[in-house]
Design a protein around this motif. Structure first.
Motif, PDB file in Angstrom:
ATOM      1  N   GLN A  13     -44.570 -25.501  41.336  1.00 15.40           N
ATOM      2  CA  GLN A  13     -44.266 -25.222  42.740  1.00 15.40           C
ATOM      3  C   GLN A  13     -43.405 -26.335  43.327  1.00 15.40           C
ATOM      4  O   GLN A  13     -42.476 -26.072  44.100  1.00 15.40           O
ATOM      5  CB  GLN A  13     -45.556 -25.049  43.543  1.00 15.40           C
ATOM      6  N   GLU A  14     -43.683 -27.562  42.949  1.00 18.29           N
ATOM      7  CA  GLU A  14     -42.854 -28.697  43.395  1.00 18.29           C
ATOM      8  C   GLU A  14     -41.439 -28.586  42.835  1.00 18.29           C
ATOM      9  O   GLU A  14     -40.460 -28.850  43.537  1.00 18.29           O
ATOM     10  CB  GLU A  14     -43.484 -30.026  42.991  1.00 18.29           C
ATOM     11  N   LYS A  17     -39.548 -26.092  44.897  1.00 16.90           N
ATOM     12  CA  LYS A  17     -39.153 -26.651  46.201  1.00 16.90           C
ATOM     13  C   LYS A  17     -37.897 -27.497  46.110  1.00 16.90           C
ATOM     14  O   LYS A  17     -37.110 -27.550  47.051  1.00 16.90           O
ATOM     15  CB  LYS A  17     -40.278 -27.516  46.774  1.00 16.90           C
ATOM     16  N   ASP A  18     -37.717 -28.170  44.980  1.00 13.32           N
ATOM     17  CA  ASP A  18     -36.575 -29.080  44.805  1.00 13.32           C
ATOM     18  C   ASP A  18     -35.269 -28.370  44.465  1.00 13.32           C
ATOM     19  O   ASP A  18     -34.198 -28.969  44.555  1.00 13.32           O
ATOM     20  CB  ASP A  18     -36.872 -30.100  43.708  1.00 13.32           C
ATOM     21  N   GLN A  19     -35.333 -27.100  44.079  1.00 18.61           N
ATOM     22  CA  GLN A  19     -34.130 -26.397  43.635  1.00 18.61           C
ATOM     23  C   GLN A  19     -33.342 -25.865  44.829  1.00 18.61           C
ATOM     24  O   GLN A  19     -33.907 -25.406  45.808  1.00 18.61           O
ATOM     25  CB  GLN A  19     -34.482 -25.256  42.679  1.00 18.61           C
ATOM     26  N   LYS A  20     -32.029 -25.914  44.716  1.00 16.53           N
ATOM     27  CA  LYS A  20     -31.142 -25.471  45.794  1.00 16.53           C
ATOM     28  C   LYS A  20     -30.539 -24.090  45.539  1.00 16.53           C
ATOM     29  O   LYS A  20     -29.841 -23.555  46.388  1.00 16.53           O
ATOM     30  CB  LYS A  20     -29.999 -26.480  45.979  1.00 16.53           C
ATOM     31  N   ASP A  41     -32.240 -22.362  52.183  1.00 20.69           N
ATOM     32  CA  ASP A  41     -33.681 -22.591  52.030  1.00 20.69           C
ATOM     33  C   ASP A  41     -34.447 -21.310  52.352  1.00 20.69           C
ATOM     34  O   ASP A  41     -35.036 -21.176  53.420  1.00 20.69           O
ATOM     35  CB  ASP A  41     -34.107 -23.742  52.955  1.00 20.69           C
ATOM     36  N   ARG A  44     -40.061 -19.229  49.078  1.00 16.12           N
ATOM     37  CA  ARG A  44     -41.368 -19.824  49.350  1.00 16.12           C
ATOM     38  C   ARG A  44     -42.386 -19.422  48.282  1.00 16.12           C
ATOM     39  O   ARG A  44     -42.452 -18.261  47.880  1.00 16.12           O
ATOM     40  CB  ARG A  44     -41.929 -19.359  50.702  1.00 16.12           C
ATOM     41  N   CYS A  45     -43.193 -20.393  47.876  1.00 16.18           N
ATOM     42  CA  CYS A  45     -44.382 -20.118  47.066  1.00 16.18           C
ATOM     43  C   CYS A  45     -45.513 -19.889  48.056  1.00 16.18           C
ATOM     44  O   CYS A  45     -45.851 -20.794  48.828  1.00 16.18           O
ATOM     45  CB  CYS A  45     -44.713 -21.294  46.154  1.00 16.18           C
ATOM     46  N   TYR A  53     -38.971 -14.389  49.164  1.00 15.16           N
ATOM     47  CA  TYR A  53     -37.746 -14.981  49.687  1.00 15.16           C
ATOM     48  C   TYR A  53     -37.186 -14.118  50.799  1.00 15.16           C
ATOM     49  O   TYR A  53     -37.359 -12.901  50.819  1.00 15.16           O
ATOM     50  CB  TYR A  53     -36.712 -15.272  48.596  1.00 15.16           C
TER      51      TYR A  53
END
Length: 181
Positions: A13-14, A17-20, A41, A44-45, A53
């Motif tokens: 999940q982290e 979050k970091d992926q663009k 952005d 969401r998980c 999304y």
């Protein structure tokens, strides 16, 4: 080596979050496979087995048509940083429209962006990671805001007119139910 999981663990999940950028893939029973890149952005998980999304207005609406027909969807994330990894989420997706009661619960998870069309909700059935050793290293220069600017300039009625003209059927003629009441 590829590894499979039954849920999206916190470390994954982290990573998400970091992926663009992420990619969505769907296909009808008969017809063309759709593979689309998504940015901004909008992902969401929700929990370890549910993701969603915010889908912005685009030139087509293939994902919605395919999900209505069979629900199958794959989401892929690729790390473009020094630490390689590819993450795929396989699952069953469904479309939530602003007219749906569930919209009121789910839409607050996202920034309200011009041109928002629907939310794609996915029940994750399987998670796969693989090495990503062949994926190049890239740096994000900046987010493209053209889709936001385009939607802002069109305005709410202009977006609805665009949906009417371009988003009610897939390229293979399947209905998207975008404006159904």
């Amino acid at each position: 080596m590829a590894k499979f999981y039954t849920e999206i663990h916190p470390s994954l999940q982290e990573f998400i979050k970091d992926q663009k950028i992420f990619f969505t893939a769907t296909a009808p029973e008969q017809g063309r496979i759709n593979l689309s890149p998504k940015g901004i952005d909008t992902f969401r998980c929700i929990d370890s087995q549910t993701v969603a999304y915010l889908d912005l207005t685009g030139s087509g609406n293939e994902t919605a048509a395919h999900l209505i027909e069979n629900g199958r969807i794959t989401i892929m994330f690729c790390s473009f940083s020094e630490q390689p990894m590819i993450l795929r989420l396989y699952g069953q997706g469904r479309v939530i429209h602003p007219r749906d009661q569930e919209w009121q619960t789910v839409s607050p998870l996202f920034e309200s962006l011009p041109g928002k069309r629907q939310i794609i909700m996915i029940a994750v059935e399987s998670v796969q990671t693989s090495c990503g050793y062949g994926v190049p290293i890239y740096e994000l220069k900046e987010e493209r805001k053209m889709i936001i600017d385009w939607a802002t300039k069109k305005g709410e009625q202009g977006i609805k007119d665009y949906w009417q003209a371009k988003n009610l059927k897939s390229i293979d003629g399947l209905p998207t139910q975008l404006l159904d009441d």
